[in-house]
Design a protein around this motif. Structure first.
Motif, short mmCIF file in Angstrom:
data_model
loop_
_atom_site.label_atom_id
_atom_site.label_comp_id
_atom_site.label_asym_id
_atom_site.label_seq_id
_atom_site.Cartn_x
_atom_site.Cartn_y
_atom_site.Cartn_z
N ALA A 15 0.83 -1.21 0.00
CA ALA A 15 0.00 0.00 0.00
C ALA A 15 0.86 1.25 0.00
O ALA A 15 0.57 2.23 -0.70
CB ALA A 15 -0.93 0.00 1.21
N MET A 16 1.95 1.24 0.78
CA MET A 16 2.84 2.39 0.81
C MET A 16 3.53 2.61 -0.54
O MET A 16 3.71 3.75 -0.99
CB MET A 16 3.90 2.19 1.90
CG MET A 16 3.37 2.27 3.32
SD MET A 16 2.69 3.91 3.74
CE MET A 16 0.93 3.63 3.48
N VAL A 17 3.89 1.51 -1.19
CA VAL A 17 4.53 1.62 -2.51
C VAL A 17 3.57 2.23 -3.52
O VAL A 17 3.91 3.18 -4.24
CB VAL A 17 5.01 0.23 -2.99
CG1 VAL A 17 5.47 0.31 -4.46
CG2 VAL A 17 6.15 -0.27 -2.12
N PHE A 18 2.35 1.70 -3.57
CA PHE A 18 1.38 2.19 -4.55
C PHE A 18 0.92 3.61 -4.23
O PHE A 18 0.67 4.41 -5.13
CB PHE A 18 0.17 1.25 -4.61
CG PHE A 18 0.47 -0.06 -5.29
CD1 PHE A 18 1.01 -0.09 -6.57
CD2 PHE A 18 0.25 -1.26 -4.65
CE1 PHE A 18 1.30 -1.29 -7.20
CE2 PHE A 18 0.53 -2.47 -5.26
CZ PHE A 18 1.06 -2.48 -6.54
N ASN A 56 9.99 9.66 -7.94
CA ASN A 56 10.18 8.45 -7.12
C ASN A 56 11.59 8.38 -6.54
O ASN A 56 11.79 8.09 -5.36
CB ASN A 56 9.91 7.20 -7.96
CG ASN A 56 8.43 6.97 -8.22
OD1 ASN A 56 7.58 7.35 -7.42
ND2 ASN A 56 8.12 6.35 -9.35
N ILE A 57 12.57 8.65 -7.39
CA ILE A 57 13.97 8.60 -6.95
C ILE A 57 14.23 9.69 -5.92
O ILE A 57 14.89 9.46 -4.89
CB ILE A 57 14.91 8.75 -8.16
CG1 ILE A 57 14.75 7.54 -9.09
CG2 ILE A 57 16.36 8.90 -7.71
CD1 ILE A 57 15.49 7.67 -10.41
N LEU A 133 -7.91 8.89 4.76
CA LEU A 133 -7.27 8.02 5.75
C LEU A 133 -5.77 7.92 5.56
O LEU A 133 -5.08 7.34 6.40
CB LEU A 133 -7.88 6.62 5.68
CG LEU A 133 -9.40 6.52 5.86
CD1 LEU A 133 -9.87 5.09 5.66
CD2 LEU A 133 -9.80 7.02 7.24
N GLU A 134 -5.26 8.46 4.46
CA GLU A 134 -3.84 8.29 4.15
C GLU A 134 -2.97 8.99 5.18
O GLU A 134 -3.15 10.17 5.48
CB GLU A 134 -3.53 8.86 2.76
CG GLU A 134 -2.08 8.70 2.37
CD GLU A 134 -1.78 9.33 1.03
OE1 GLU A 134 -0.62 9.23 0.57
OE2 GLU A 134 -2.68 9.95 0.45
#
Length: 214
Positions: A15-18, A56-57, A133-134
């Motif tokens: 979930a954290m990755v997405f 992302n990097i 909720l994030e």
């Protein structure tokens, strides 16, 4: 049960990755829309992907070696979100040439998703609300480092959800009252459709004036 803990950990990790990837992709799409609105240049999918990967990097580097700056960035992001949402909402409501009625905002239902089931479409709409909720669970993650964690950690979780809900509701209402043409937003050529909503509401003249002075 250990197996439940294992799956919970993996689900949370994914979930954290997405979540991070979707946020960075949104940044890339917004930047692509800015380029098209301001300069008339349409970025290719490769360019948008490159921007997303760069974000992302950058995020990975900051979270790996810039831990001391994360606290300051978090504080800045709170005020940036509050101030930015306020500015956007006021700008939309003031500049929109046509304001929609409360009946349109609160009772009108239009389905442009291609799905026939109204219930399923409503559930799709709830996906955006999930962002409320994030991040609320991060208070529990750092609770061991906090003073009076038994009081402050729950307050932080509830405050995060309530604050996100209130800000999101205000922003969503300003969008609904200011939207000029749903079909225009649906058929937009901008990288992210909401840019068309702002473009229609604020107008091209103000856009040109902004980039001329910039």
């Amino acid at each position: 049960m250990p197996i439940l803990g294992f799956f919970t950990g993996w689900l949370y990790s994914m979930a954290m990755v997405f979540t991070g990837a979707s946020g960075n992709l949104s940044v890339a799409l917004y930047l692509a829309s800015i380029a098209e609105v301001g300069q008339g240049r349409t970025l290719t999918r490769v360019e948008i992907t490159a921007i997303a990967w760069a974000m992302n990097i950058f995020s990975g580097i900051i979270n790996t070696v810039g831990t001391k700056a994360i606290g300051r960035m978090s504080t800045f992001n709170v005020w940036w979100t509050l101030g930015g949402t306020l500015v956007l909402a006021i700008t939309l409501l003031v500049k929109a040439p046509v304001k929609n009625s409360p009946d349109f905002v609160f009772t009108n239902f239009q389905n442009f998703t291609g799905w026939e089931s109204r219930g399923f479409v409503v559930l799709l709409g709830f996906l955006q609300a999930v962002y409320t909720l994030e991040g609320c669970e991060t208070a529990a993650q750092v609770a061991e480092e906090a003073v009076r964690a038994e009081i402050l950690a729950p307050l932080a979780v509830v405050g995060s959800i309530a604050g996100s809900w209130f800000i999101g509701l205000a922003y969503m209402l300003s969008l609904l009252f200011a939207i000029q043409n749903i079909a225009s937003v649906q058929a937009t050529t901008f990288a992210i459709p909401i840019s068309q909503l702002f473009y229609d509401a604020v107008g091209p003249q103000r856009r040109r004036r902004f980039f001329h002075h910039a």
